[in-house]
Design an enzyme around this catalytic site. Structure first.
Site: not given
Length: 364
Positions: A102, A133, A216
């Site tokens: 993402h 992911d 992230s």
């Protein structure tokens, strides 16, 4: 509890320095702690006593933090895709960087900044695997001194273990937060709205270390200097208007990171996901009270697990193994806990009648 990915950062907030003082407390001897009148020997000990174990001093713990940060932070980079920011971890000395799917989104080229240089490097996408992911990008030119992180064994991670989260929260590159491993083995579903992948990820590491937008794809690191996970999700609290719930973050375990990254680097794609699949596409159905009541099978993959077991389009799946199925998310979470080739039982409704069949699961 809802979760949201923490992939990107736009506003740059003022920095407030936080000083954390760690106090070490020594336990008293079971036999008592009042021996002021005991004679003192030449070596400084007292007759009739033994020296108590002294816990790690505050300075020693601080030095351990500083050592880990010095060794690992140079391996954590900032990734900019268009006008969004995320983080990444240098995977090898050839310039491969692992991050979240993402974070890269649909982009193919990226600007990368390392911790010890403000020079902007360029990188290209190798492959993105939204199902877990994870993604790998590669620097066009490997700068001198680029250091790969050590990817640890997430199977050895223990609840209570001290960890540091490294990344670029809110665009503040090379930031470090501290916490512990709060739990292991969490299965968490990521939102599919906006930039999210909608992935359901098993065996995630839950941590109290702050995970904010921009963290992230960074590194969750133990005090041995090994990366035990890739920070990916932060829980959201509906009572806070959907804002991030403090102290509840999740990281993809290092073992899965290594499995996926190695395949991407070797073959340019994921050839063995290790994730179970039923071989259907479906949609959540509601009952007469508008509550989720199962997953309607829209399409069955020819030769897949469901097809072989006799499941057809129009069937409504309500249970897999011992797990009740009410939504697509609960279906994904049930499958995430299983392995390809594993046998299980699937309960579904067809023409108003409930049926149960044995299924050998396929691979995603």
């Amino acid at each position: 509890m809802a979760v949201t990915r923490a992939p990107v950062s736009r506003p740059l907030l003022p920095i407030t320095a936080l000083v954390i003082t760690v106090l070490a407390c020594a336990a008293a001897l079971l036999s008592g702690c009042s021996d002021a009148g005991s004679p003192v020997k030449k070596d400084g000990t007292k007759d009739g006593t033994t020296q108590a174990f002294v816990p790690l001093a505050a300075d020693d713990l601080q030095n351990a933090y500083l050592k880990v940060i010095k060794n690992v932070l140079p391996s954590v980079v900032q990734i900019q895709a268009s006008d969004e920011l995320g983080s990444g971890v240098v995977y090898d000395d050839r310039g491969h960087i692992v991050t979240n799917a993402h974070v890269v989104g649909t982009e193919k080229t990226f600007r990368v900044t390392t911790a010890n240089s403000q020079n902007v490097l360029t990188a290209n996408l190798v492959y993105t695997y939204p199902g877990q992911d994870l993604a790998v990008i590669k620097l066009d030119k490997v700068p001198s001194g680029l250091k790969a992180a050590t990817i640890g064994n997430s199977e050895k991670v223990q609840v209570g273990q001290i960890v540091l989260a490294m990344g670029s929260p809110l665009g503040l590159s090379s930031s470090v937060t501290e916490g512990i491993v709060s739990a292991t083995g969490r299965t968490v579903s990521e939102g599919g709205n906006g930039d999210g992948t909608g992935a359901t990820i098993a065996n995630m590491v839950q941590t109290s270390a702050a995970i904010n937008p921009g963290n992230s794809g960074g590194a969750l690191v133990g005090l041995n200097g090994q990366v035990i996970g890739i920070p990916t999700l932060a829980a959201t609290d509906p009572s806070l208007g959907g804002g991030t719930a403090p102290g509840i973050g999740f990281a993809i375990p290092a073992s899965m990171v290594r499995t996926i990254a190695d395949q991407i680097i070797k073959t340019g794609k994921v050839t063995d996901s290790g994730r179970a699949a039923l071989g259907i596409t479906g949609r959540t159905v509601l009952d007469e009270t508008y509550a989720p009541a199962g997953v309607a099978v829209v399409e069955v993959k020819p030769g897949g697990a469901a097809d072989t077991a006799g499941i057809r389009p129009g069937d409504i799946i309500t249970r897999i193994g011992t797990n009740d199925i009410t939504t697509l998310t609960s279906l994904a979470e049930a499958l995430a806990a299983d392995k390809p080739g594993q046998r299980t039982r699937v309960t579904f409704v067809r023409d108003g009648a409930e049926r149960t069949v044995g299924v050998r699961l396929g691979e995603q």
